[in-house]
Design an enzyme around this catalytic site. Structure first.
Site, PDB file in Angstrom:
ATOM      1  N   SER A  64       3.172  72.239  40.445  1.00 51.41           N
ATOM      2  CA  SER A  64       2.900  74.319  39.818  1.00 51.41           C
ATOM      3  C   SER A  64       2.958  74.336  38.320  1.00 51.41           C
ATOM      4  CB  SER A  64       4.425  75.276  40.386  1.00 51.41           C
ATOM      5  OG  SER A  64       3.416  75.327  41.882  1.00 51.41           O
TER       6      SER A  64
HETATM    7  N1  SAH Z   1       6.930  72.645  44.026  1.00 50.44           N
HETATM    8  C1  SAH Z   1       5.694  71.760  43.837  1.00 50.44           C
HETATM    9  C2  SAH Z   1       4.859  73.005  44.151  1.00 50.44           C
HETATM   10  C3  SAH Z   1       3.474  71.731  44.950  1.00 50.44           C
HETATM   11  S1  SAH Z   1       2.394  72.477  45.777  1.00 50.44           S
HETATM   12  C4  SAH Z   1       5.869  71.165  42.860  1.00 50.44           C
HETATM   13  O1  SAH Z   1       6.798  72.015  42.053  1.00 50.44           O
HETATM   14  O2  SAH Z   1       5.575  70.327  42.521  1.00 50.44           O
HETATM   15  C5  SAH Z   1       2.574  72.786  46.720  1.00 50.44           C
HETATM   16  C6  SAH Z   1       3.366  72.006  48.405  1.00 50.44           C
HETATM   17  O3  SAH Z   1       3.051  72.663  49.198  1.00 50.44           O
HETATM   18  C7  SAH Z   1       1.710  71.101  48.252  1.00 50.44           C
HETATM   19  O4  SAH Z   1       2.992  69.512  48.497  1.00 50.44           O
HETATM   20  C8  SAH Z   1       1.694  71.112  50.251  1.00 50.44           C
HETATM   21  O5  SAH Z   1       1.656  69.659  50.553  1.00 50.44           O
HETATM   22  C9  SAH Z   1       2.777  71.553  50.738  1.00 50.44           C
HETATM   23  N2  SAH Z   1       2.656  72.366  51.343  1.00 50.44           N
HETATM   24  C10 SAH Z   1       1.730  73.683  51.916  1.00 50.44           C
HETATM   25  N3  SAH Z   1       1.663  73.542  53.148  1.00 50.44           N
HETATM   26  C11 SAH Z   1       2.316  73.568  54.069  1.00 50.44           C
HETATM   27  C12 SAH Z   1       3.573  73.076  55.091  1.00 50.44           C
HETATM   28  N4  SAH Z   1       2.949  74.084  56.063  1.00 50.44           N
HETATM   29  N5  SAH Z   1       4.843  72.848  54.999  1.00 50.44           N
HETATM   30  C13 SAH Z   1       5.476  72.438  54.104  1.00 50.44           C
HETATM   31  N6  SAH Z   1       4.470  72.315  52.973  1.00 50.44           N
HETATM   32  C14 SAH Z   1       3.286  72.808  52.331  1.00 50.44           C
END
Ligand code: SAH
Length: 213
Positions: A64
């Site tokens: 993010s």
């Molecule tokens: N907090 C992270 C943001 C990553 S983007 C950072 O700081 O890097 C969002 C993440 O949510 C991705 O890794 C994706 O695989 C995950 N995601 C999407 N749907 C999900 C679900 N149903 N349960 C758990 N994780 C999920």
């Protein structure tokens, strides 16, 4: 890979940008100033690590934008010792911010390769979550509930009910809600069935996906 003076200088500039954009919480700014974000990204993106932008990580996901991390972290109003559930571990950057704020962090990731990579990486650079879970964030984490707060770091088409029910009374859920674009939404649990809702501006996240299994 190391943290160098150059990286520290770039982080100072990033903090100035975040302040200009309205971030005021000193502890959140300090955490972002401390954490070597470049270590959370593929080496080809090293030069971009301290721009206020989201960037690709593994498995078609993104780390993010720092402003978004700061904005969501502020909304959580973290106190030391808070029990926090994060949905979407991804690179672990947001997880690291919450650890530095003194929270006990539980984080769920649905992509196995990301889960494995981040589970190894985070403790290696000194950020120890209480529990990293491979699973479906739509369900929350019932066996560890209730939580002081819950943060969703992917765009949710709707608010999953288990997340609301796994909050303590007084607890906060910060969740971007919407399909293409999302509205950052804060729910505060006022009673067993009472929630206060605040809508706090537009953001763009990768989608919160339903489980493949
Ligand atoms: N907090 C992270 C943001 C990553 S983007 C950072 O700081 O890097 C969002 C993440 O949510 C991705 O890794 C994706 O695989 C995950 N995601 C999407 N749907 C999900 C679900 N149903 N349960 C758990 N994780 C999920």
């Amino acid at each position: 890979m190391k943290d160098t003076l150059k990286h520290k200088g770039l982080r100072k500039q990033l903090l100035a940008t975040l302040v200009t954009k309205g971030i005021t919480n000193a502890a959140v700014l300090e955490a972002i100033g401390d954490i070597p974000r470049h270590l959370f990204m593929d080496s080809s993106f090293l030069d971009h690590a301290y721009q206020d932008k989201a960037f690709p990580i593994a498995a078609s996901q993104t780390i993010s934008q720092p402003y978004t991390v700061a904005f969501q972290s502020e909304l959580l109003e973290v106190k030391s010792g808070d029990k926090i559930l994060e949905i979407g571990t991804g690179s672990g950057y947001q997880t690291a911010v919450l650890c530095l704020l003194g929270a006990h962090v539980y984080s769920i990731e649905r992509q196995l390769d990301l889960f494995k990579k981040t589970s190894k990486f985070l403790p290696k650079i000194g950020y120890v979550a209480k529990r990293l879970v491979f699973g479906d964030g739509y369900k929350g984490l019932k066996d560890e509930a209730p939580f002081d707060s819950i943060i969703v770091t992917a765009g949710a088409p709707f608010v999953p009910k288990p997340l609301l029910s796994q909050l303590k009374i007084g607890g906060r859920l910060v969740i971007p809600v919407g399909d293409e674009d999302q509205i950052m939404t804060l729910y505060i649990r006022k009673g067993p069935k009472e929630f206060e809702k605040h809508e706090l501006g537009n953001f763009k996240f990768v989608p919160l996906l339903e489980n493949k299994n």
